[in-house]
Design a protein around this motif. Structure first.
Motif, PDB file in Angstrom:
ATOM      1  N   ARG A 111     -35.322 -27.103   4.920  1.00  0.00           N
ATOM      2  CA  ARG A 111     -35.935 -26.861   3.602  1.00  0.00           C
ATOM      3  C   ARG A 111     -34.911 -27.075   2.490  1.00  0.00           C
ATOM      4  N   TRP A 112     -35.386 -27.585   1.351  1.00  0.00           N
ATOM      5  CA  TRP A 112     -34.509 -27.787   0.188  1.00  0.00           C
ATOM      6  C   TRP A 112     -34.692 -26.644  -0.800  1.00  0.00           C
ATOM      7  N   GLN A 113     -33.715 -26.482  -1.669  1.00  0.00           N
ATOM      8  CA  GLN A 113     -33.849 -25.517  -2.763  1.00  0.00           C
ATOM      9  C   GLN A 113     -33.469 -26.222  -4.063  1.00  0.00           C
ATOM     10  N   PRO A 114     -33.893 -25.680  -5.203  1.00  0.00           N
ATOM     11  CA  PRO A 114     -33.472 -26.300  -6.471  1.00  0.00           C
ATOM     12  C   PRO A 114     -31.949 -26.366  -6.523  1.00  0.00           C
ATOM     13  N   SER A 115     -31.426 -27.425  -7.117  1.00  0.00           N
ATOM     14  CA  SER A 115     -29.981 -27.632  -7.061  1.00  0.00           C
ATOM     15  C   SER A 115     -29.234 -26.576  -7.865  1.00  0.00           C
ATOM     16  N   LEU A 116     -27.996 -26.321  -7.437  1.00  0.00           N
ATOM     17  CA  LEU A 116     -27.146 -25.373  -8.144  1.00  0.00           C
ATOM     18  C   LEU A 116     -26.631 -26.035  -9.418  1.00  0.00           C
ATOM     19  N   GLY A 117     -26.505 -25.249 -10.485  1.00  0.00           N
ATOM     20  CA  GLY A 117     -25.986 -25.805 -11.735  1.00  0.00           C
ATOM     21  C   GLY A 117     -24.482 -25.643 -11.792  1.00  0.00           C
ATOM     22  N   GLY A 118     -23.960 -25.337 -12.970  1.00  0.00           N
ATOM     23  CA  GLY A 118     -22.540 -25.043 -13.120  1.00  0.00           C
ATOM     24  C   GLY A 118     -21.662 -26.274 -13.046  1.00  0.00           C
ATOM     25  N   THR A 119     -20.462 -26.064 -12.512  1.00  0.00           N
ATOM     26  CA  THR A 119     -19.446 -27.112 -12.580  1.00  0.00           C
ATOM     27  C   THR A 119     -19.751 -28.318 -11.702  1.00  0.00           C
ATOM     28  N   LEU A 120     -20.687 -28.183 -10.782  1.00  0.00           N
ATOM     29  CA  LEU A 120     -20.868 -29.251  -9.808  1.00  0.00           C
ATOM     30  C   LEU A 120     -21.518 -30.510 -10.396  1.00  0.00           C
ATOM     31  N   SER A 121     -22.425 -30.351 -11.329  1.00  0.00           N
ATOM     32  CA  SER A 121     -23.133 -31.492 -11.949  1.00  0.00           C
ATOM     33  C   SER A 121     -23.783 -32.403 -10.911  1.00  0.00           C
ATOM     34  N   LEU A 122     -24.474 -31.824  -9.952  1.00  0.00           N
ATOM     35  CA  LEU A 122     -25.057 -32.639  -8.877  1.00  0.00           C
ATOM     36  C   LEU A 122     -26.580 -32.593  -8.861  1.00  0.00           C
ATOM     37  N   GLY A 123     -27.176 -31.994  -9.884  1.00  0.00           N
ATOM     38  CA  GLY A 123     -28.613 -31.735  -9.874  1.00  0.00           C
ATOM     39  C   GLY A 123     -29.480 -32.977  -9.717  1.00  0.00           C
ATOM     40  N   ARG A 124     -28.981 -34.117 -10.175  1.00  0.00           N
ATOM     41  CA  ARG A 124     -29.784 -35.339 -10.090  1.00  0.00           C
ATOM     42  C   ARG A 124     -29.573 -36.077  -8.769  1.00  0.00           C
ATOM     43  N   THR A 125     -28.363 -35.991  -8.236  1.00  0.00           N
ATOM     44  CA  THR A 125     -28.019 -36.851  -7.101  1.00  0.00           C
ATOM     45  C   THR A 125     -28.107 -36.173  -5.735  1.00  0.00           C
ATOM     46  N   ASP A 263     -11.670 -24.444  -8.269  1.00  0.00           N
ATOM     47  CA  ASP A 263     -12.191 -25.412  -9.237  1.00  0.00           C
ATOM     48  C   ASP A 263     -11.679 -25.093 -10.646  1.00  0.00           C
ATOM     49  N   SER A 264     -10.520 -24.451 -10.720  1.00  0.00           N
ATOM     50  CA  SER A 264     -10.019 -23.993 -12.022  1.00  0.00           C
ATOM     51  C   SER A 264      -8.944 -24.906 -12.609  1.00  0.00           C
ATOM     52  N   VAL A 265      -8.637 -26.013 -11.909  1.00  0.00           N
ATOM     53  CA  VAL A 265      -7.529 -26.876 -12.335  1.00  0.00           C
ATOM     54  C   VAL A 265      -7.670 -27.326 -13.793  1.00  0.00           C
ATOM     55  N   VAL A 266      -8.878 -27.754 -14.185  1.00  0.00           N
ATOM     56  CA  VAL A 266      -9.035 -28.312 -15.533  1.00  0.00           C
ATOM     57  C   VAL A 266      -8.864 -27.247 -16.623  1.00  0.00           C
ATOM     58  N   PHE A 267      -8.884 -25.978 -16.246  1.00  0.00           N
ATOM     59  CA  PHE A 267      -8.775 -24.912 -17.244  1.00  0.00           C
ATOM     60  C   PHE A 267      -7.335 -24.437 -17.452  1.00  0.00           C
ATOM     61  N   GLY A 268      -6.395 -25.034 -16.720  1.00  0.00           N
ATOM     62  CA  GLY A 268      -5.011 -24.591 -16.874  1.00  0.00           C
ATOM     63  C   GLY A 268      -4.040 -25.719 -16.601  1.00  0.00           C
ATOM     64  N   ILE A 269      -2.895 -25.345 -16.030  1.00  0.00           N
ATOM     65  CA  ILE A 269      -1.934 -26.361 -15.589  1.00  0.00           C
ATOM     66  C   ILE A 269      -1.608 -26.079 -14.125  1.00  0.00           C
ATOM     67  N   VAL A 270      -1.039 -27.087 -13.445  1.00  0.00           N
ATOM     68  CA  VAL A 270      -0.657 -26.902 -12.045  1.00  0.00           C
ATOM     69  C   VAL A 270       0.827 -27.227 -11.914  1.00  0.00           C
ATOM     70  N   VAL A 271       1.569 -26.285 -11.317  1.00  0.00           N
ATOM     71  CA  VAL A 271       3.014 -26.505 -11.135  1.00  0.00           C
ATOM     72  C   VAL A 271       3.364 -26.425  -9.649  1.00  0.00           C
TER      73      VAL A 271
END
Ligand SMILES: Cc1cc2nc3c(=O)[nH]c(=O)nc-3n(C[C@H](O)[C@H](O)[C@H](O)COP(=O)(O)OP(=O)(O)OC[C@H]3O[C@@H](n4cnc5c(N)ncnc54)[C@H](O)[C@@H]3O)c2cc1C
Length: 467
Positions: A111-125, A263-271
């Motif tokens: 069974r399928w469910q409505p796609s998850l929103g948020g950072t994934l951006s996969l609702g169409r694909t 999934d927090s890389v874009v919100f900060g820096i990585v050292v």
């Protein structure tokens, strides 16, 4: 109860999505089918247990998908992400077949469910499984059993008898009901990649592989892949290529699953461990970049890195299993991470000084960028200046490897001399390298398993029954 002394039409080695799709398709094709799953019943299903969604082409929006995803667009995406390292004929075949999989898999009880929103951006694909991968697998197992597929657990295949490209029998590590040698007219190999085999990974990555964490099942050790390649099947794919993401360094060695991914890389820096930045954290939108960070961390000293951010962004991304490590000052945070406080303070100060004014929007390639530092942060760059300061330690999390067996459009393995095998088929991770030379787009793992699993099962049944 499975009678292992009788000869089956089709033996399926493996117990994940590819194996079950193959088993069901073969059984529906009229074959007697035996599935040998190395794991116990509780741990059945390999990496498939951890999945959430699958990428299929479709011509219009549906109840669960927000818009069309044409075959052409899917192909363009695949071409771009692999840099052309894909078998075009096979990939286009897979994309075409994926359209039908959306319904076929439902016919098998999923069974399928409505796609998850948020950072994934996969609702169409991408279509999401109701209840996740485990529920999806339970549905496939139930259907397979109802159809009369025989399934044995704790059934590790340790040897294959193959003569001139023809499969004859398989040997189990330990006998089940007195039988250790399984005979079948056709074999479907659906036993995953070799991502859980640290010794094999070391052949290409050296000692660094000791610091890799395996996101999924400990059972995908590539034993069947190795047997097949040793016994004349043609290999495909670069052994160093794999899907690898940055996961929490505190995650277990195996089976940490999706909740350990950061999934927090874009919100900060990585050292790295020298408190130095080493890559543009804002290069592109996250779904297009998350799968490069495993390899980036693998290339750093001791294969460890730290995502550093501040309290202003804490609610901007999906929380993970492990809480961030906090410090009232950058120096205090550095102490807790066992980094040089002076070096980390300088890195953060230099970064903050380089941040240019802009309007932050993580859903687009915004104009928040740095100037005058290397590497730059080209989007979503904002000052890290609001305590408490926070960090996640990360290591390479290997999802699955791409080295595999070459197959044709029947999912039939191709031998080293270029001839198709008489009766051996492969599906899923074990042949993913035919489609994925490198790179990844979310949901393709399950597409590969479902499409080629279904084809492999159907063709193996035909083959076994001489249709
Ligand atoms: C955390 C995580 C999240 C993921 N999320 C997604 C997602 O949302 N969408 C997506 O498309 N992909 C996702 N993937 C990738 C996806 O899991 C795989 O591409 C897919 O499940 C592969 O299916 P498979 O049947 O080939 O392998 P698996 O599901 O791994 O099955 C392999 C099976 O072979 C068995 N086996 C191994 N060796 C032997 C042996 N010698 N004898 C008998 N049996 C053996 C194993 O026990 C296992 O049952 C994710 C992976 C992970 C780790």
């Amino acid at each position: 109860m499975a009678d292992l002394t009788k000869k089956y039409d089709v033996l399926v080695a493996g117990g994940g999505n590819a194996a079950l799709c193959a088993a069901i398709a073969a059984r529906r094709g009229g074959a007697s089918v035996l599935v040998c799953e190395m794991a116990s019943k509780f741990y059945r299903g390999g990496n498939t247990r951890h999945t959430r969604n699958m990428r299929c082409a479709h011509d219009a929006a549906t109840e669960i998908l927000t818009g069309p995803y044409s075959e052409e667009e899917f192909w363009d995406d695949l071409l771009r992400l692999t840099g052309g390292q894909t078998d075009e004929e096979l990939a286009k075949f897979m994309i075409r077949e994926s359209k039908d999989i959306l319904n076929w898999i439902v016919e098998q009880g999923v069974r399928w469910q409505p796609s998850l929103g948020g950072t994934l951006s996969l609702g169409r694909t991408n279509s999401f499984f109701l209840g996740g991968g485990r529920a999806m697998l339970n549905a496939l197992y139930l259907t397979a059993e109802k159809l009369g597929v025989k399934i044995v657990y704790d059934a590790e295949v340790t040897d294959l008898q193959i003569e001139d490209g023809m499969f004859l029998s398989a040997r189990l590590k330990q006998p089940i009901d007195g039988a250790a040698q399984i005979r079948a007219s056709a074999l479907v190999a659906a036993a995953g990649g070799f991502e859980a085999n640290i010794e094999w990974l070391k052949e290409y990555w050296g000692e660094a592989a000791d610091n890799f964490l395996i996101r999924g099942t400990p059972y995908n050790r590539g034993s069947i892949l190795k047997l097949l390649l040793d016994k004349g099947v043609q290999d495909i794919g670069d052994p160093t290529q794999c899907h690898a993401v940055a996961i929490d360094a505190r995650a277990p060695k195996f089976d940490g699953g999706i909740i350990t991914r950061h999934d927090s890389v874009v919100f900060g820096i990585v050292v790295n461990k020298h408190a130095q930045r080493f890559y543009d954290e804002g290069e592109d939108i996250w779904p297009k970049r998350y799968a490069i960070w495993g390899r980036l961390v693998a290339a750093q000293p001791d294969q460890i890195a730290y995502i550093i951010f501040d309290s202003t962004v804490v609610t901007s991304f999906m929380p993970t299993l492990f809480p961030p490590i906090a410090g009232a000052t950058i120096a205090e945070l550095a102490g807790k991470l066992e980094l040089d406080p002076v070096a980390l303070e300088k890195t953060v100060t230099d970064f903050n000084a380089a941040v240019q004014p802009g309007t932050f929007d993580h859903t687009i390639l915004d104009d928040c960028r740095t100037e005058g530092i290397a590497p730059p942060k080209t989007h979503w760059a904002r000052r890290i200046d609001t305590p408490p300061y926070l960090a996640y330690p990360v290591r390479p999390g290997i999802t699955f490897t791409y080295l595999g067996t070459r197959v044709n459009k029947q999912s039939r393995m191709v031998m080293k001399d270029g001839k198709p095998s008489a009766n051996m088929f492969a599906a899923g991770e074990i042949m993913a390298g035919n489609v994925l030379g490198k790179g990844y787009a979310a949901g393709i793992g399950m597409t590969i398993g479902s499409v080629f699993g279904r084809v492999a099962g159907r063709e193996a049944a035909k083959n076994a029954r001489n249709w």
